[in-house]
Design a protein around this motif. Structure first.
Motif, PDB file in Angstrom:
ATOM      1  N   ARG A  48       5.712  -2.561   0.939  1.00 18.60           N
ATOM      2  CA  ARG A  48       6.462  -3.069   2.090  1.00 18.60           C
ATOM      3  C   ARG A  48       7.402  -1.983   2.595  1.00 18.60           C
ATOM      4  O   ARG A  48       7.713  -1.027   1.870  1.00 18.60           O
ATOM      5  N   VAL A  49       7.853  -2.146   3.834  1.00 15.62           N
ATOM      6  CA  VAL A  49       8.777  -1.208   4.462  1.00 15.62           C
ATOM      7  C   VAL A  49      10.119  -1.889   4.663  1.00 15.62           C
ATOM      8  O   VAL A  49      10.194  -3.009   5.183  1.00 15.62           O
ATOM      9  N   GLN A  50      11.178  -1.227   4.238  1.00 16.36           N
ATOM     10  CA  GLN A  50      12.539  -1.701   4.478  1.00 16.36           C
ATOM     11  C   GLN A  50      13.196  -0.779   5.504  1.00 16.36           C
ATOM     12  O   GLN A  50      13.389   0.409   5.243  1.00 16.36           O
ATOM     13  N   LEU A  51      13.512  -1.322   6.670  1.00 12.15           N
ATOM     14  CA  LEU A  51      14.179  -0.539   7.707  1.00 12.15           C
ATOM     15  C   LEU A  51      15.669  -0.475   7.398  1.00 12.15           C
ATOM     16  O   LEU A  51      16.348  -1.493   7.348  1.00 12.15           O
ATOM     17  N   LEU A  52      16.186   0.737   7.192  1.00 17.54           N
ATOM     18  CA  LEU A  52      17.605   0.921   6.902  1.00 17.54           C
ATOM     19  C   LEU A  52      18.428   1.017   8.176  1.00 17.54           C
ATOM     20  O   LEU A  52      19.455   0.358   8.323  1.00 17.54           O
ATOM     21  N   ASN A  53      18.003   1.865   9.089  1.00 20.59           N
ATOM     22  CA  ASN A  53      18.697   2.002  10.359  1.00 20.59           C
ATOM     23  C   ASN A  53      17.805   2.728  11.343  1.00 20.59           C
ATOM     24  O   ASN A  53      16.884   3.452  10.955  1.00 20.59           O
ATOM     25  N   GLN A  54      18.096   2.521  12.624  1.00 19.89           N
ATOM     26  CA  GLN A  54      17.342   3.180  13.677  1.00 19.89           C
ATOM     27  C   GLN A  54      18.183   3.219  14.946  1.00 19.89           C
ATOM     28  O   GLN A  54      18.813   2.226  15.308  1.00 19.89           O
ATOM     29  N   ARG A  83      15.356   7.381  12.543  1.00 23.90           N
ATOM     30  CA  ARG A  83      14.860   6.174  11.884  1.00 23.90           C
ATOM     31  C   ARG A  83      14.760   6.438  10.393  1.00 23.90           C
ATOM     32  O   ARG A  83      14.122   7.397   9.966  1.00 23.90           O
ATOM     33  N   GLU A  84      15.405   5.594   9.592  1.00 21.53           N
ATOM     34  CA  GLU A  84      15.358   5.733   8.140  1.00 21.53           C
ATOM     35  C   GLU A  84      14.796   4.458   7.526  1.00 21.53           C
ATOM     36  O   GLU A  84      15.228   3.347   7.866  1.00 21.53           O
ATOM     37  N   VAL A  85      13.845   4.637   6.636  1.00 19.90           N
ATOM     38  CA  VAL A  85      13.227   3.498   5.964  1.00 19.90           C
ATOM     39  C   VAL A  85      13.062   3.817   4.476  1.00 19.90           C
ATOM     40  O   VAL A  85      13.108   4.973   4.060  1.00 19.90           O
ATOM     41  N   VAL A  86      12.864   2.770   3.704  1.00 20.76           N
ATOM     42  CA  VAL A  86      12.463   2.908   2.305  1.00 20.76           C
ATOM     43  C   VAL A  86      11.095   2.258   2.154  1.00 20.76           C
ATOM     44  O   VAL A  86      10.879   1.134   2.631  1.00 20.76           O
ATOM     45  N   LEU A  87      10.182   2.970   1.549  1.00 18.37           N
ATOM     46  CA  LEU A  87       8.850   2.439   1.258  1.00 18.37           C
ATOM     47  C   LEU A  87       8.841   1.922  -0.173  1.00 18.37           C
ATOM     48  O   LEU A  87       9.099   2.671  -1.121  1.00 18.37           O
ATOM     49  N   TRP A  88       8.564   0.636  -0.306  1.00 15.97           N
ATOM     50  CA  TRP A  88       8.576  -0.027  -1.615  1.00 15.97           C
ATOM     51  C   TRP A  88       7.158  -0.250  -2.119  1.00 15.97           C
ATOM     52  O   TRP A  88       6.226  -0.460  -1.338  1.00 15.97           O
ATOM     53  N   GLY A  89       7.016  -0.239  -3.432  1.00 16.11           N
ATOM     54  CA  GLY A  89       5.752  -0.579  -4.067  1.00 16.11           C
ATOM     55  C   GLY A  89       6.006  -1.002  -5.493  1.00 16.11           C
ATOM     56  O   GLY A  89       6.903  -0.452  -6.159  1.00 16.11           O
ATOM     57  N   ASP A  90       5.284  -2.003  -5.956  1.00 12.64           N
ATOM     58  CA  ASP A  90       5.449  -2.483  -7.327  1.00 12.64           C
ATOM     59  C   ASP A  90       6.898  -2.881  -7.607  1.00 12.64           C
ATOM     60  O   ASP A  90       7.418  -2.677  -8.706  1.00 12.64           O
ATOM     61  N   GLY A  91       7.575  -3.422  -6.576  1.00 15.36           N
ATOM     62  CA  GLY A  91       8.938  -3.915  -6.753  1.00 15.36           C
ATOM     63  C   GLY A  91      10.014  -2.856  -6.862  1.00 15.36           C
ATOM     64  O   GLY A  91      11.142  -3.168  -7.274  1.00 15.36           O
ATOM     65  N   GLN A  92       9.709  -1.613  -6.485  1.00 11.93           N
ATOM     66  CA  GLN A  92      10.711  -0.549  -6.607  1.00 11.93           C
ATOM     67  C   GLN A  92      10.662   0.378  -5.394  1.00 11.93           C
ATOM     68  O   GLN A  92       9.611   0.546  -4.775  1.00 11.93           O
ATOM     69  N   PRO A  93      11.802   0.988  -5.034  1.00  8.65           N
ATOM     70  CA  PRO A  93      11.824   1.928  -3.919  1.00  8.65           C
ATOM     71  C   PRO A  93      11.156   3.235  -4.324  1.00  8.65           C
ATOM     72  O   PRO A  93      11.594   3.898  -5.258  1.00  8.65           O
ATOM     73  N   LEU A  94      10.113   3.620  -3.600  1.00  4.73           N
ATOM     74  CA  LEU A  94       9.315   4.783  -3.978  1.00  4.73           C
ATOM     75  C   LEU A  94       9.554   6.002  -3.095  1.00  4.73           C
ATOM     76  O   LEU A  94       9.461   7.135  -3.567  1.00  4.73           O
ATOM     77  N   VAL A  95       9.838   5.772  -1.823  1.00  2.00           N
ATOM     78  CA  VAL A  95      10.009   6.878  -0.879  1.00  2.00           C
ATOM     79  C   VAL A  95      11.114   6.536   0.112  1.00  2.00           C
ATOM     80  O   VAL A  95      11.167   5.416   0.632  1.00  2.00           O
ATOM     81  N   ARG A 111       8.079   6.570  22.591  1.00  2.00           N
ATOM     82  CA  ARG A 111       8.727   5.271  22.759  1.00  2.00           C
ATOM     83  C   ARG A 111       8.186   4.219  21.789  1.00  2.00           C
ATOM     84  O   ARG A 111       8.900   3.264  21.449  1.00  2.00           O
ATOM     85  N   ALA A 112       6.949   4.391  21.309  1.00  2.00           N
ATOM     86  CA  ALA A 112       6.376   3.400  20.392  1.00  2.00           C
ATOM     87  C   ALA A 112       7.108   3.368  19.060  1.00  2.00           C
ATOM     88  O   ALA A 112       7.049   2.354  18.339  1.00  2.00           O
ATOM     89  N   VAL A 113       7.819   4.433  18.717  1.00  2.00           N
ATOM     90  CA  VAL A 113       8.575   4.461  17.459  1.00  2.00           C
ATOM     91  C   VAL A 113       9.627   3.360  17.442  1.00  2.00           C
ATOM     92  O   VAL A 113       9.883   2.746  16.401  1.00  2.00           O
ATOM     93  N   ARG A 114      10.219   3.084  18.589  1.00  2.00           N
ATOM     94  CA  ARG A 114      11.300   2.099  18.656  1.00  2.00           C
ATOM     95  C   ARG A 114      10.823   0.691  18.331  1.00  2.00           C
ATOM     96  O   ARG A 114      11.615  -0.161  17.914  1.00  2.00           O
ATOM     97  N   GLY A 115       9.535   0.426  18.523  1.00  2.00           N
ATOM     98  CA  GLY A 115       9.020  -0.922  18.299  1.00  2.00           C
ATOM     99  C   GLY A 115       8.362  -1.138  16.946  1.00  2.00           C
ATOM    100  O   GLY A 115       7.760  -2.187  16.710  1.00  2.00           O
ATOM    101  N   LEU A 116       8.480  -0.184  16.044  1.00  2.00           N
ATOM    102  CA  LEU A 116       7.801  -0.302  14.752  1.00  2.00           C
ATOM    103  C   LEU A 116       8.405  -1.382  13.853  1.00  2.00           C
ATOM    104  O   LEU A 116       7.690  -2.057  13.116  1.00  2.00           O
ATOM    105  N   GLY A 117       9.720  -1.543  13.905  1.00  2.00           N
ATOM    106  CA  GLY A 117      10.355  -2.544  13.046  1.00  2.00           C
ATOM    107  C   GLY A 117      10.100  -2.251  11.577  1.00  2.00           C
ATOM    108  O   GLY A 117      10.356  -1.156  11.076  1.00  2.00           O
ATOM    109  N   GLN A 118       9.549  -3.238  10.874  1.00  2.15           N
ATOM    110  CA  GLN A 118       9.276  -3.105   9.441  1.00  2.15           C
ATOM    111  C   GLN A 118       7.890  -2.519   9.157  1.00  2.15           C
ATOM    112  O   GLN A 118       7.454  -2.488   8.010  1.00  2.15           O
ATOM    113  N   ARG A 119       7.213  -2.051  10.197  1.00  2.00           N
ATOM    114  CA  ARG A 119       5.908  -1.434   9.975  1.00  2.00           C
ATOM    115  C   ARG A 119       6.066   0.054   9.674  1.00  2.00           C
ATOM    116  O   ARG A 119       7.002   0.697  10.146  1.00  2.00           O
ATOM    117  N   PRO A 120       5.145   0.634   8.909  1.00  2.14           N
ATOM    118  CA  PRO A 120       5.243   2.065   8.598  1.00  2.14           C
ATOM    119  C   PRO A 120       4.920   2.931   9.807  1.00  2.14           C
ATOM    120  O   PRO A 120       4.147   2.543  10.690  1.00  2.14           O
TER     121      PRO A 120
END
Length: 204
Positions: A48-54, A83-95, A111-120
């Protein structure tokens, strides 16, 4: 996009991944092609992707230098969209991933970057035509940077490594820096991971 081209960093230093000893698993992550999100999902599961800030935010002097080296008319881009995100896997922050581009281009070429939300970001990059990718190589964090990331994400003080890539479309650069958690060292990318193909007019 086609596979990314590997280049020296903008300061002319050789890629430290090639000159410093690394365990084989981490080296495979740093030098891998294709979608990192897909690789993490297939290797760890529970992705999953966690959006920290954008939004509009300061870029570091080094980030601005890289953007200017790869962009056209970039001297006119004093402000950046971050844009800063954390990529999670197996219940832990990986990247921890940080994307930086000229602020005005977040409403134009990228401009499409602004609409990504929680998507990678890979959802955009690997479906995008006319984008060129340069891998700038891997590097490790300074002790201060490692402590900051470790404190923020609960990572150990283990040496932290990142890879940097610049994606250029219509002369406009997007810098992506991906910091890998120590836990990533324990698993190599899954052998069945598909390689993405950045479309040409460049690459990823």
């Amino acid at each position: 996009m086609h596979e990314c081209r590997r280049t020296r960093d903008t300061a002319g230093r050789p890629d430290p991944v090639r000159s410093l000893p690394l365990d084989r698993a981490l080296r495979a992550w740093l030098l891998s092609d294709g979608s990192l999100s897909r690789q993490l999902a297939q290797t760890f599961g529970g992705f999953r992707v966690q959006l920290l800030n954008q939004g509009t935010a300061p870029a570091t002097a080094e980030e601005l230098h890289v953007l200017r080296q790869h962009g056209t008319g970039s001297s006119r881009w004093p402000r950046c969209h971050v844009r800063e995100v954390v990529l999670w896997g197996d219940g832990q922050p990986l990247v921890h991933a940080r994307s930086v581009l000229p602020a005005v281009q977040a409403k134009l070429t990228w401009r499409a970057v602004r609409g990504l939300g929680q998507r990678p970001l890979a959802d955009l990059l690997f479906g995008l035509r006319a984008a060129h990718c340069d891998r700038l190589g891997g590097r490790y964090a300074s002790p201060l940077q490692a402590r900051r990331l470790g404190s923020r994400l609960g990572w150990s003080a283990h040496p932290l490594w990142c890879r940097r890539s610049v994606f250029t479309r219509r002369g406009v650069p997007l810098l992506v820096t991906e910091w890998f958690a120590p836990a990533v060292r324990d698993r190599a990318p899954s052998a069945g991971t598909a390689r993405g193909r950045p479309h040409h007019a460049g690459r990823r």
